[in-house]
Design a protein around this motif. Structure first.
Motif, PDB file in Angstrom:
ATOM      1  N   UNK A 171      68.131  31.939  13.040  1.00 29.14           N
ATOM      2  CA  UNK A 171      69.481  32.390  13.374  1.00 29.14           C
ATOM      3  C   UNK A 171      69.435  33.417  14.503  1.00 29.14           C
ATOM      4  N   UNK A 172      68.528  34.393  14.404  1.00 29.91           N
ATOM      5  CA  UNK A 172      68.428  35.403  15.452  1.00 29.91           C
ATOM      6  C   UNK A 172      67.987  34.792  16.772  1.00 29.91           C
ATOM      7  N   UNK A 173      67.059  33.840  16.728  1.00 29.07           N
ATOM      8  CA  UNK A 173      66.602  33.199  17.958  1.00 29.07           C
ATOM      9  C   UNK A 173      67.727  32.405  18.614  1.00 29.07           C
ATOM     10  N   UNK A 174      68.506  31.658  17.780  1.00 33.50           N
ATOM     11  CA  UNK A 174      69.632  30.891  18.346  1.00 33.50           C
ATOM     12  C   UNK A 174      70.665  31.816  18.968  1.00 33.50           C
ATOM     13  N   UNK A 175      70.963  32.927  18.294  1.00 32.44           N
ATOM     14  CA  UNK A 175      71.942  33.881  18.825  1.00 32.44           C
ATOM     15  C   UNK A 175      71.461  34.485  20.149  1.00 32.44           C
ATOM     16  N   UNK A 176      70.185  34.854  20.204  1.00 33.69           N
ATOM     17  CA  UNK A 176      69.644  35.430  21.430  1.00 33.69           C
ATOM     18  C   UNK A 176      69.641  34.402  22.560  1.00 33.69           C
ATOM     19  N   UNK A 177      69.340  33.144  22.232  1.00 29.53           N
ATOM     20  CA  UNK A 177      69.337  32.097  23.256  1.00 29.53           C
ATOM     21  C   UNK A 177      70.741  31.871  23.825  1.00 29.53           C
ATOM     22  N   UNK A 178      71.780  31.892  22.933  1.00 29.98           N
ATOM     23  CA  UNK A 178      73.152  31.716  23.415  1.00 29.98           C
ATOM     24  C   UNK A 178      73.559  32.874  24.332  1.00 29.98           C
ATOM     25  N   UNK A 179      73.176  34.095  23.975  1.00 26.42           N
ATOM     26  CA  UNK A 179      73.508  35.251  24.818  1.00 26.42           C
ATOM     27  C   UNK A 179      72.845  35.134  26.185  1.00 26.42           C
ATOM     28  N   UNK A 180      71.571  34.697  26.191  1.00 28.13           N
ATOM     29  CA  UNK A 180      70.850  34.534  27.463  1.00 28.13           C
ATOM     30  C   UNK A 180      71.510  33.472  28.338  1.00 28.13           C
ATOM     31  N   UNK A 181      71.923  32.359  27.726  1.00 28.27           N
ATOM     32  CA  UNK A 181      72.596  31.298  28.502  1.00 28.27           C
ATOM     33  C   UNK A 181      73.905  31.794  29.098  1.00 28.27           C
ATOM     34  N   UNK A 182      74.681  32.563  28.304  1.00 32.71           N
ATOM     35  CA  UNK A 182      75.949  33.083  28.826  1.00 32.71           C
ATOM     36  C   UNK A 182      75.718  34.034  29.998  1.00 32.71           C
ATOM     37  N   UNK A 183      74.718  34.885  29.888  1.00 28.29           N
ATOM     38  CA  UNK A 183      74.418  35.803  30.993  1.00 28.29           C
ATOM     39  C   UNK A 183      73.993  35.036  32.242  1.00 28.29           C
ATOM     40  N   UNK A 184      73.202  33.980  32.050  1.00 25.37           N
ATOM     41  CA  UNK A 184      72.767  33.169  33.194  1.00 25.37           C
ATOM     42  C   UNK A 184      73.948  32.477  33.869  1.00 25.37           C
ATOM     43  N   UNK A 185      74.893  31.962  33.049  1.00 28.55           N
ATOM     44  CA  UNK A 185      76.077  31.294  33.616  1.00 28.55           C
ATOM     45  C   UNK A 185      76.905  32.282  34.421  1.00 28.55           C
ATOM     46  N   UNK A 186      77.099  33.511  33.861  1.00 22.23           N
ATOM     47  CA  UNK A 186      77.893  34.519  34.572  1.00 22.23           C
ATOM     48  C   UNK A 186      77.219  34.919  35.880  1.00 22.23           C
ATOM     49  N   UNK A 187      75.897  35.072  35.877  1.00 20.47           N
ATOM     50  CA  UNK A 187      75.192  35.418  37.118  1.00 20.47           C
ATOM     51  C   UNK A 187      75.318  34.310  38.154  1.00 20.47           C
ATOM     52  N   UNK A 188      75.218  33.047  37.719  1.00 23.17           N
ATOM     53  CA  UNK A 188      75.347  31.929  38.663  1.00 23.17           C
ATOM     54  C   UNK A 188      76.745  31.871  39.255  1.00 23.17           C
ATOM     55  N   UNK A 189      77.746  32.218  38.411  1.00 20.92           N
ATOM     56  CA  UNK A 189      79.126  32.102  38.872  1.00 20.92           C
ATOM     57  C   UNK A 189      79.451  33.173  39.917  1.00 20.92           C
ATOM     58  N   UNK A 190      78.919  34.393  39.728  1.00 22.38           N
ATOM     59  CA  UNK A 190      79.269  35.506  40.599  1.00 22.38           C
ATOM     60  C   UNK A 190      78.194  35.824  41.649  1.00 22.38           C
ATOM     61  N   UNK A 191      77.182  34.980  41.781  1.00 24.93           N
ATOM     62  CA  UNK A 191      76.170  35.283  42.789  1.00 24.93           C
ATOM     63  C   UNK A 191      76.728  34.997  44.193  1.00 24.93           C
ATOM     64  N   UNK A 192      76.287  35.728  45.207  1.00 24.58           N
ATOM     65  CA  UNK A 192      76.798  35.509  46.585  1.00 24.58           C
ATOM     66  C   UNK A 192      76.274  34.191  47.153  1.00 24.58           C
ATOM     67  N   UNK A 193      77.119  33.566  48.014  1.00 23.74           N
ATOM     68  CA  UNK A 193      76.772  32.275  48.648  1.00 23.74           C
ATOM     69  C   UNK A 193      76.542  32.495  50.151  1.00 23.74           C
ATOM     70  N   UNK A 194      75.478  31.974  50.624  1.00 25.01           N
ATOM     71  CA  UNK A 194      75.100  32.154  52.031  1.00 25.01           C
ATOM     72  C   UNK A 194      75.592  30.951  52.840  1.00 25.01           C
ATOM     73  N   UNK A 195      76.396  31.274  53.899  1.00 19.53           N
ATOM     74  CA  UNK A 195      76.961  30.203  54.720  1.00 19.53           C
ATOM     75  C   UNK A 195      76.191  29.999  56.038  1.00 19.53           C
ATOM     76  N   UNK A 196      75.517  31.053  56.532  1.00 21.09           N
ATOM     77  CA  UNK A 196      74.743  30.962  57.777  1.00 21.09           C
ATOM     78  C   UNK A 196      73.320  31.429  57.531  1.00 21.09           C
ATOM     79  N   UNK A 197      72.465  31.126  58.492  1.00 18.82           N
ATOM     80  CA  UNK A 197      71.100  31.644  58.468  1.00 18.82           C
ATOM     81  C   UNK A 197      70.681  32.009  59.904  1.00 18.82           C
ATOM     82  N   UNK A 198      69.744  32.933  60.012  1.00 22.53           N
ATOM     83  CA  UNK A 198      69.366  33.452  61.316  1.00 22.53           C
ATOM     84  C   UNK A 198      68.440  32.476  62.052  1.00 22.53           C
TER      85      UNK A 198
END
Length: 597
Positions: A171-198
């Motif tokens: 139960x604790x492992x499943x709960x921790x895994x769900x929290x980790x997945x949610x944090x990963x989704x939030x980071x992917x959603x709000x990460x900056x997107x690069x449109x150009x490169x040098x």
């Protein structure tokens, strides 16, 4: 030593004493107990209720109703798990004394377990199922609730002990895994997107490095550029006025930095959370940038500047028209609001002054203000009560005046003649005589009423009969028990006497045998004595068999008499039942006749 027949003794000790009585000849017969249909229905309901609760011994047909009902009550009281200082030891086929003692103990326990229904021991002993049923119903309900609470407690305690011994880590492992997945989704959603490169080395100064880094992620900062990855920024730039040479320098700086950048692959753009329209604008903007990079951006810049100027001109004309109209409406609203504000300020100043005066007065005389408020409320309530009281007084005055007028008319002076006075005196004397006679009649009626009350009615007679039957059953059971003890004593005494005789004969034979064997005459005398003993035993046996046959004959005669009495009793019971039905019908007819009259 005399031998006691244990089987016979146990048979007498375990004999049922509940519904049997002892006849004069020693036969056991069932006691006649009048059965009531309502009582039978209540008994069946009690048995069904006990069986539904889990007391399955109530279905055994061999048990008496007393054993079923009292056993069920004892079982329910034990399930309640209440600490009571009473020993409820229930035994089947108990004696009458044990049954009475157990009934008294149950009645003593019921108030201790907070039973809302009351019952007496004689009602349990007399099997009054109508009064027993509410008690059984409450006991079954309370026992079921106690069983459910105990089961829930035991279940929760078992789960607690199991989790204590074998903790669940999944139960604790499943709960921790769900929290980790949610944090990963939030980071992917709000990460900056690069449109150009040098393409080249970054510029040497820090400000240019910051600006080119912001341009890589589609943000131009405070610079107002015509080219960028977002069309919304371009539209906002159109709304701003043209700033001349300063903006041209900024535009040149941005174009110089964009020359060192190239658009990223379209695969990266597909990963961003943009709408279809935004993607099309970005693709178009990237194509424009590529064309600028190819031809130096001369033609594209001129077209963009021309379009920008035209857009600014049209936008400024529309803005001037809208702002002029809006200014006129706002000026009118300002004038109106100014007038309203002046009025409000005047009123507010007056209210403020009044409020300050009131607050000062309230601070000085706080208790006086409270008293005044209470007095004002009291004055209003008194005025309302006074108005209602005056209205009631007016109505009462009119009513009394009307009654006074009627009494005055009735009490107008009337002159009576001597004959009328004599008649009044005669009527007064007659009234006194009639009152005396009425008092005597009332005394006679009261005396007769007391005599009638002394005579028991049908319900009381039925109750007396039921109590006499219970007393008769108890006396008969006690008489039977005593008679059985006497019979057992007589039987054991006869066995003892016969065994003593047998022992004395054997002792005499054993003593005389050596002396008799010494001579032939002694042998003959010894054999003759043995022959006489055998003949005496045969005669005694014949007498006993004759007595047994005589007792059997008496038993048959008594059985025949008993059958005839049973037939007579059945006829009497049917006659009494028919008579009660006829009496009931007669009372119904009398009631109907009284209602019709």
């Amino acid at each position: 030593m005399a031998y006691v027949n244990q089987e016979l003794l146990q048979k007498f000790q375990k004999a049922s004493l509940a519904d049997k009585r002892q006849e004069g000849d020693g036969l056991e017969t069932k006691i006649d107990i009048r059965e009531d249909e309502e009582q039978s229905l209540k008994l069946q309901e009690i048995i069904d209720l006990l069986v539904a609760a889990g007391y399955f011994r109530a279905r055994i047909k061999g048990l008496s109703p007393f054993d079923k009902v009292v056993g069920g009550m004892t079982w329910c009281i034990e399930l309640l798990d209440v600490d009571v200082d009473v020993d409820l030891l229930f035994q089947e086929n108990s004696t009458i004394g044990q049954q009475i003692a157990l009934s008294e103990k149950i009645v003593a326990v019921l108030p201790k377990i907070k039973c809302p229904h009351s019952i007496e021991p004689h009602q349990i002993q007399g099997l009054d199922f109508i009064h027993i049923f509410p008690v059984i119903q409450w006991l079954v309900k309370s026992s079921m609730e106690a069983r459910q609470e105990k089961a829930a407690f035991v279940r929760s305690y078992a789960i607690y002990q199991y989790e204590k011994e074998f903790p669940n880590k999944n139960k604790d492992e499943d709960k921790q895994q769900k929290i980790t997945e949610n944090i990963h989704v939030i980071k992917e959603y709000y990460r900056p997107h690069r449109y150009y490169k040098r393409k080249n080395v970054p510029p040497p100064d820090i400000l240019s490095r910051v600006q080119i880094t912001l341009l890589e992620y589609g943000f131009q900062g405070d610079q107002k550029s015509k080219s960028g990855p977002r069309t919304r920024e371009n539209s906002e730039q159109i709304e701003q006025p043209f700033n001349g040479i300063e903006e041209e320098d900024d535009q040149k700086n941005i174009e110089r930095l964009l020359a060192n950048l190239t658009a990223t692959k379209e695969e990266v753009l597909q990963d961003t959370n943009l709408t279809d329209q935004d993607r099309q604008i970005l693709v178009k903007h990237y194509k424009t940038l590529q064309s600028e990079l190819k031809d130096g951006g001369t033609q594209s810049k001129e077209d963009q500047q021309l379009a920008l100027l035209e857009g600014q001109y049209l936008f400024l004309n529309d803005s001037i028209a809208r702002l002029s109209e809006k200014q006129r409406h706002v000026q009118e609203q300002i004038e109106t609001e100014t007038k309203l504000l002046a009025d409000v300020n005047l009123k507010q100043s007056a209210v403020d002054e009044t409020l300050k005066e009131f607050e000062q007065e309230d601070i000085k005389n706080h208790s006086t203000v409270k008293e005044i408020e209470e007095l004002v409320i009291l004055n209003d309530s008194l005025k309302a009560k006074e108005a209602s009281f005056k209205e009631n007084c007016r109505k009462e005055l009119a009513k009394l005046q009307r009654e006074i007028g009627e009494f005055k008319e009735m009490l107008s002076p009337v002159e009576l003649t001597p004959e009328q006075l004599e008649q009044i005196e005669a009527f007064t004397e007659k009234l006194a005589v009639v009152r005396l006679e009425l008092a005597k009649k009332n005394q006679i009626v009261a005396k007769l009423q007391r005599q009638l009350d002394d005579i028991p009615n049908r319900a009381e007679m039925a109750q007396y009969q039921r109590r006499f039957l219970e007393l008769y059953n108890q006396v008969a059971a006690k008489h039977k028990e005593t008679k059985q003890y006497y019979t057992l004593y007589n039987t054991l005494e006869d066995n003892k006497r016969y065994m003593q005789k047998e022992l004395s004969l054997l002792n005499s034979v054993a003593e005389n045998y050596p002396t008799a064997m010494e001579s032939s005459s002694g042998k003959e005398d010894f054999l003759k004595q043995l022959h006489d003993i055998v003949e005496g035993l045969k005669q005694n046996r014949h007498k006993i068999e004759k007595q047994v046959s005589e007792e059997k004959r008496k038993r048959d005669v008594q059985a025949a008499n008993f059958q005839s009495l049973l037939e007579l009793q059945r006829a009497y019971a049917s006659t009494v039942k028919q008579l009660s039905l006829e009496c009931r019908n007669y009372e119904t007819l009398l009631a109907r006749k009284g209602n019709d009259a």
